[in-house]
Each structure stands twice: as C-alpha cells, then as structure tokens.
Design an enzyme around this catalytic site. Structure first.
Site, mmCIF file in Angstrom:
data_model
loop_
_atom_site.group_PDB
_atom_site.id
_atom_site.type_symbol
_atom_site.label_atom_id
_atom_site.label_comp_id
_atom_site.label_asym_id
_atom_site.label_seq_id
_atom_site.Cartn_x
_atom_site.Cartn_y
_atom_site.Cartn_z
ATOM 1 N N TYR A 163 -46.397 18.758 0.665
ATOM 2 C CA TYR A 163 -45.560 19.569 1.952
ATOM 3 C C TYR A 163 -44.536 20.053 1.533
ATOM 4 C CZ TYR A 163 -44.522 14.871 0.242
ATOM 5 O OH TYR A 163 -44.028 13.319 -0.040
ATOM 6 N N HIS A 218 -43.428 10.435 -2.739
ATOM 7 C CA HIS A 218 -43.281 9.398 -1.706
ATOM 8 C C HIS A 218 -43.018 7.886 -2.030
ATOM 9 C CE1 HIS A 218 -42.429 7.103 1.262
ATOM 10 N NE2 HIS A 218 -43.661 6.742 1.630
ATOM 11 N N ARG A 244 -35.054 12.995 -3.112
ATOM 12 C CA ARG A 244 -36.316 12.633 -4.452
ATOM 13 C C ARG A 244 -36.530 13.092 -5.276
ATOM 14 N NH1 ARG A 244 -40.853 13.075 -1.523
ATOM 15 N NH2 ARG A 244 -41.425 11.905 0.475
#
Lengths: 418, 367
Positions: free
Chosen positions: B270, B261, B257
């Site tokens: 991250y 999120h 993606r």
C-alpha cells in the site's frame, strides 16, 4: 557448539513459509541479528535474522523450498564445527499428539500422500478464503495449478479447474476414502445407493454417538391428566391470537418444566467426569428440538425462566422460523441446560429420547389424547398427555426422576400453578 | 433575517528545525545541553530496542510486534515535556514514550514476550499499560484528567493515538468530554498517513486532524512530527496550559513509520518505494544530529558512544528478561475478573488438561 535454528512463526499464526533467498552462504561468517534469509509467508516477505555470532554451517532448505514452523532451517557454530544431516521429513513436528486410533493415523497418512502428489513438493499455497471456496465445492487443491505469486492458488484458479473438470470431480475423494476405511468389514449383498451425509447429518451422528456412549441413560414415563390445561390454553390462545402470537402447549410445558427444574436442580446440571463433579447450572436455557428438512436441530431459549408465556411463544416462533430458513445463529444453538422434544406433534404413544449431551435430562412430549379414564369410580372423558423423561443415571437415580415427573405432572394438571 | 459568519477558526503548523538542520531562532526552545543529550539518548535507545525486538520476533523469541522506527521525535519530544507525576496513556507503538518516561528496558521486553508481568506498570507510576484496541485509551485519559481536576491534583494526562483512531467513536466521545470539562489532557495524534493500510485521505475529509479540536471547543495544532524541537515546544505549551486549568489541546504530529504496521504486515502492498525513501530523508534522528552538532554536542565519537551504550543496555536488559521469563498459559484467564466466572474457569481447566495430554503425547513420541 552447533546451534540449530528452528523456523519460527514470523507472522501472526503462520504455519509455513517459502525460502525466497539465502542472504548468507554456507561457510560464511554471520553476526547476531544479521539477516540470513528472506522467507515469504502468506502475509509478506520477511528477513530472518541469526540469533548468534558464528559461521553458517548448513542450510537445510534450498531456495524455493517450503519450510514449516518448527523445522530446523539452518545451523550456526564455530568454523571447524560440523552440522548434522537431518531428514526433514522426519523432523517435521506433528501438529496433533500421536493418536493410537487407526482412523486418525490413516487420515494423516492420506494428507502426507496428497502433499507428495502436489507438483511443488510442498503443501499447496492458498489463502484461507480460497481453501474454503475449494472445500465447499469439493475441489482438491493439490490438483489445482496456482497462478498467483509463488504458485499460490487463487479463487479464479479453482473456478477454472472446476469448469474444466465437470461433474466427475464432485465427490470429495478424501471423504470417500475415510468412509470406506471405517466400513471395511461391512459388505452389501445387493444394489445400493450411496448418498453423502450432509454436514448436519454428520453433526447429529457425532452428537448422538457422544450421548449414547458417554451417559448411561434411563427413560421414565408418565401419563398426565391435562383436561384443565386444555381448557386454559384454549382461552389463552384466543387472547394471544388477538396480539398476533401463536400459543401452543409448549410454553406451558416449558413453564412447568422450569418449576420442576428449580425444585430439582440436578436435572439442570451436567457431569464433569474429569473432576468427578456435578456442575449445577444456575441458569435455565431450554433447548427445543425442531425437525427440519435436513434433520434434527435444537435451538435454545435463553433464560427461559425470565420469560412469560407470551414471551416464550414468541421466542419459539422466531427460533422455529429461523431454523427452517436455516438462519439460526450459532449462539441460538449453544448453551442449553435442558431439552424438550415435542414428539407428539407427529405421533406415537411413548418414545425413549437420547440426551442432548452434556445435559442430563430430556423431556419428550407425546400427543394429548382424549381417553376414557376412571375418576373416583366413574369413567370420565379426560385429556391425557404422555410424558417421557430420559436422564443420565450417573447424576440422577430413578426415584428422583419419578419425583421430578410428579412435580411436573402436578403443575400441568393444575395450570393455575403455572 | 441575517445570514452572517458566526465562527472562524484556524490551525497553526509548527516546524522549528528543518530537514537541512536550519533552526528558527525565535521559536527555538530553551533546552540545556544536558536535556538535549538525554533526549537524543532516549531516541537512540528507542531505535536500538525497536530493531532488536523486530529481530527477536523473526527468530521466534518475541511475539507480534509493532515497530516504531521513524516516530522517535514525536514520542520523546512529547514525553520529555511531562513531569514524572503526570500520566501517559499510550498505544501499542509508543515504546519511545515509555522509555522516555523511565520504564525499564527489561519490562519493555517482557511486554513483547507475552508475559503478564510486562503489562504491569511499576507501583510508583501513574502511567497506563498500552491499549491495543483503537482509541479506547482516549476516554480513559480524559476521565483520569477530569478526575485529577476534581481532586485538585497537579496531574496532566497525555494520551497517544494514531490517525486511524480519529475515526472511532471513542475519540469523539473522549475529546468532547475533554473540551466540556476543560480536562487537563493533551491529545497526541501521531499521524503516520496510514491506519494499517488505509491512507489518511480515506480516513477523514478534513484537511488536518488538528482542526477537529475546534469543533470540540479547544485548540488544535499540527507539528512536524519528525522535528523533535517543534514537538517538544508544542507539547510544553499544551502541558503548561493544561496545568493552569485552561483545558485540553490536540497535537497532530505529522510523521511516518519506516517499517511495517506490525511484524505480520507488508507495507509494499500500500505504499510506494519512492514515498518511503522521501520520508527516510526526514529521519528525525538524523535531523536532531544536525542540531546537536551545531550545539557542539554531536560528533562521530559521541554517536558511536551513544549507540554502543544503548546497545549494551538493550542486550543486558534482554538477557535479564529472557532469564527471568516465566510464561504460564493460564495467565490469560486470570486478570480480567476479580472472581473468575465459571465458564472461564472451565476453559482454564480445559487448557490445562490439553496441556497435560500434549506433554504425555510428546513423552511417548520421544520414548
């Protein structure tokens, strides 16, 4: 037409953000969906886009400013239009509906004052974990200098602040001010010592105020001859002990009370004053008042009507142990429908308990005492238990309470009915 | 006492169209120009819709949103291989699946604007509203597929989930039943390397997610999830196999993606910039363009036209959605129980009451 863009919740339940950078200058053309500014929230830096084509007429905040959700962030419109001037301190939406009571207004003012005092000119930035950490230690976050990104206060900052400050900061200033505000007419005429109420004390206080000033309460009193019950219990106790269970009188009283509650369901109800309805509860969760070091708490035996004597005894032992160890879970203290308070274990002849609001009845159990009683013309040595029942007169009348007590007495006098 | 090897399995990887636009002629699926044009339009509509909702969320016009950009090939490629009468069980990021299945853009907007109406599938659709809990839709899909088999209905079920879902009990319980009952189901795992922020390496010690199917007695395959031709081919054969009564398949689409999120996530905490840039080069839309150009379908003009049309459709649907939107806060209480239990009714009454009080307070403030 001038369109004023209000800063939305760009995350998931955020309350404010910091303007990191304006991406469009005042007077510049801007298109729909074009990012206008970068805003930093607790979670991330996000781009805030413009909903309309037009010219950016005004930025109401500077880079570095903290903007609250709902405040007007910028205005867009046609080139020749003019955006109005707004004092954002007035425009900030109030979280709570305006209250007429002085107390709340005062505490709100206090909050605003604290915000002014903090160096950054806005609310302090800290994660909920840090806020809790500080609150638990009585540290006022507005006095702590943050070392995190954007001046965010970390747990380490709080620790350092506390180490540096020592004991003088122990008392939470806000709590002290609130206490004084409420007591301004009370004078002391000698030396006093002020002790901060524990959170349990405060909770008990609030609940008792709610109970005393909501429900008109009457207490009904009765003497019950439990000579047979004493005998039955003595035998049952030995049996129970073999199975490692401590059997007190309480399970018997709970059993008897549930029998009476099922016959008189209005004692297991509550009053919905808003809708003017009596809410009959079809379940029987019995609260048992427990005296702990810190104060009164009332753990709840769920579905007590589905437990036998041994089951009740075990549950009482568990709840009382956990109450004393302060390990009760929230669900162990919620959802009661009727409460029993065992005052007799400490002493007294009669008492007038207050309702555990919104319940409509509470049973006080006194000590079983040996008494000389006239029985059929003879004086006999009998075991007498005094019971008191406080009830909510909105739902229950005195006659009904007397009938309830008669039913309860009948069951306790003849324990085989249990 | 013998000690010998008793099982040996293998998992294939499939790529048909590489990043440079080279096609494996032997594996190339036979899709008409009309099909290719439709698929590309679905992908572009998905991306246009996605960017729009993200922008709306930042303006306070939509709620928390899970952006899909980067996974268009995995979603359109799989959904396009299904028949209208088949059923899909998507998760919350599968906007491309819904759009390819023919769900209207207006309804898609309503979904993300927090209306109950948005979550209600059209009468003639067997598709499920998306699942927010992780992996809960897998047993649903397997059960529905098994039911279709028992009732001898020609229905294949496709269920969509992410790499994180494969650590859930529901995944294992569901796919075990799928295997045991040879349910006509295709399990589509879009492995985008992160379960929110947890990297795949911390999710499972297995080398691939596809190989998990072997333990449950059926075939698993890993495909390049940004290669729409590979995704479509793998899905097509899995669907045909299921339709013939030969049981389930697990398809692992390796994808990414591009965005966060959800709208309240910060992926820079991250993922590295380098990694994000590396994956941008594998953009499924760009790759498909190369293929369409070689087929004589794509050129600059076509691109402009497709994008313009998608934008118009999205804007029109948004207008319809925003003008028809009716949010009643008490809706949140209404659709779980056939008969509302008492405590829930009390909560609803309470909410209504504080709503009224707020209104009154607001009135006082203004007056």
């Amino acid at each position: 037409m001038v369109f004023e863009f209000k800063f939305p919740d760009v995350g998931e339940g955020i309350h404010e953000g910091k303007i990191v950078k304006w991406l469009v200058k005042e007077g510049e053309r801007v298109k729909a969906d074009q990012p206008v500014a970068e805003v930093e929230t607790d979670k991330a830096v996000v781009e805030v886009p413009c909903p309309k084509d037009g010219y950016l007429l005004k930025q109401y905040f500077k880079e570095g400013d903290v903007i609250k959700v709902g405040q007007i962030m910028f205005a867009v419109g046609e080139e020749e239009e003019k955006a109005r001037e707004i004092d954002q301190s007035e425009e900030a939406p109030k979280k709570k509906p305006v209250s007429k009571r002085g107390k709340e207004e005062k505490s709100e003012k206090k909050e605003e004052k604290m915000e002014e005092n903090s160096g950054s000119g806005g609310r302090v930035l800290a994660t909920p974990a840090t806020r809790k950490f500080a609150k638990d230690r009585g540290v006022d976050l507005s006095k702590v200098k943050g070392s995190g990104p954007g001046g965010r206060i970390t747990i380490d900052d709080v620790k350092k602040y506390k180490e540096g400050k020592g004991a003088e900061e122990e008392v939470h200033p806000a709590a002290e001010v609130r206490g004084e505000a409420r007591e301004e007419h009370v004078k002391d005429y000698g030396k006093v010592e002020r002790v901060k109420a524990s959170s349990l004390r405060k909770a008990v206080a609030n609940r008792m105020i709610k109970s005393a000033y909501t429900a008109p309460q009457v207490t009904h009193m009765e003497e019950v001859d439990v000579t047979k019950l004493v005998e039955v219990r003595r035998k049952a106790k030995e049996e129970a002990e073999k199975r490692g269970v401590k059997l007190t009188y309480l399970p018997f009283i709970i059993k008897a009370a549930i029998g009476a509650l099922k016959k008189f369901p209005q004692f297991n109800a509550r009053y919905d004053a808003g809708n003017q309805e009596i809410v009959y509860r079809k379940y029987h969760n019995i609260g048992v008042a427990v005296d702990t070091e810190d104060g009164l708490i009332v753990p709840v035996i769920r579905n007590a009507d589905r437990k036998d004597l041994i089951g009740l005894a075990k549950e009482i032992t568990r709840l009382a142990d956990e109450a004393r160890k302060k390990k009760l879970k929230l669900e162990d203290m919620q959802g009661g429908t009727f409460t029993i308070t065992n005052i007799g274990s400490i002493g007294g002849t009669y008492a007038t308990p207050l309702l555990n609001y919104p319940e409509v009845a509470i049973l006080g159990v006194m000590k079983i005492k040996e008494r000389a009683v006239a029985v059929d013309g003879n004086v006999e040595n009998r075991q007498i238990l005094n019971l008191v029942l406080t009830f909510d007169h909105r739902v229950i009348d005195g006659a009904k309470a007397a009938r309830f007590m008669n039913e309860l007495s009948k069951r306790l006098e003849d324990p085989y009915l249990l | 006492m013998p000690r010998k090897k008793i099982y040996e399995g293998s998992v294939e990887y499939l790529q048909i169209l590489d990043e440079k636009g080279n096609v494996d002629k032997e594996l190339e699926p036979q899709l008409s120009n009309e099909d290719l044009d439709k698929m590309y339009r679905f992908m572009i509509t998905t991306r246009t819709f996605d960017r729009k909702v993200l922008s709306l969320q930042r303006q306070g016009r939509a709620f928390t949103y899970a952006p899909v950009e980067g996974k268009e090939a995995s979603q359109t490629g799989t959904a396009y291989a299904l028949k209208k009468t088949d059923r899909v069980f998507p998760s919350y990021r599968d906007h491309g699946v819904y759009l390819t299945r023919g769900l209207s853009l207006k309804q898609m907007f309503l979904m993300w604007m927090g209306t109950e109406e948005g979550g209600r599938m059209p009468e003639d659709s067997g598709d499920f509203p998306f699942a927010i809990p992780i992996a809960s839709q897998i047993p649903h899909a397997v059960g529905a597929a098994w039911a279709a088999k028992i009732q001898k209905q020609d229905k294949v079920c496709a269920v969509y989930f992410g790499d994180g879902a494969t650590s859930e009990g529901d995944f294992h319980e569901g796919i075990n039943f799928a295997g045991v009952n040879k349910a006509p189901v295709v399990l589509v795992c879009q492995n985008n390397k992160y379960a929110i922020s947890v990297p795949r390496a911390l999710q499972t010690a297995a080398e691939t997610i596809a190989q998990k199917a072997l333990a449950y007695g059926f075939e698993g395959i890993q495909v390049d999830g940004n290669d729409v031709l590979a995704v479509y081919s793998a899905m097509k054969s899995a669907v045909e196999k299921a339709r013939k009564g030969e049981g389930p398949t697990l398809i692992e689409c390796l994808t990414y993606r591009f965005g966060p999120h959800t709208t309240s996530d910060d992926p820079s905490k991250y993922r590295s910039k380098e990694e994000e840039e590396e994956w941008r080069k594998k953009d499924p839309v760009v790759r498909f363009q190369l293929y369409l150009r070689s087929k004589g379908i794509w050129n600059e003009e076509y691109e402009k036209k497709v994008n313009e049309e998608a934008k118009q459709k999205v804007e029109k649907a948004l207008e319809e959605a925003e003008s028809s939107i009716k949010i009643d806060p008490t809706d949140i209480f209404k659709y779980v129980y056939a008969e509302m239990p008492e405590p829930l009714r009390e909560e609803m009454e309470y909410l209504k009451r504080i709503g009224e009080e707020k209104k009154e307070a607001h009135g006082e403030q203004n007056g």
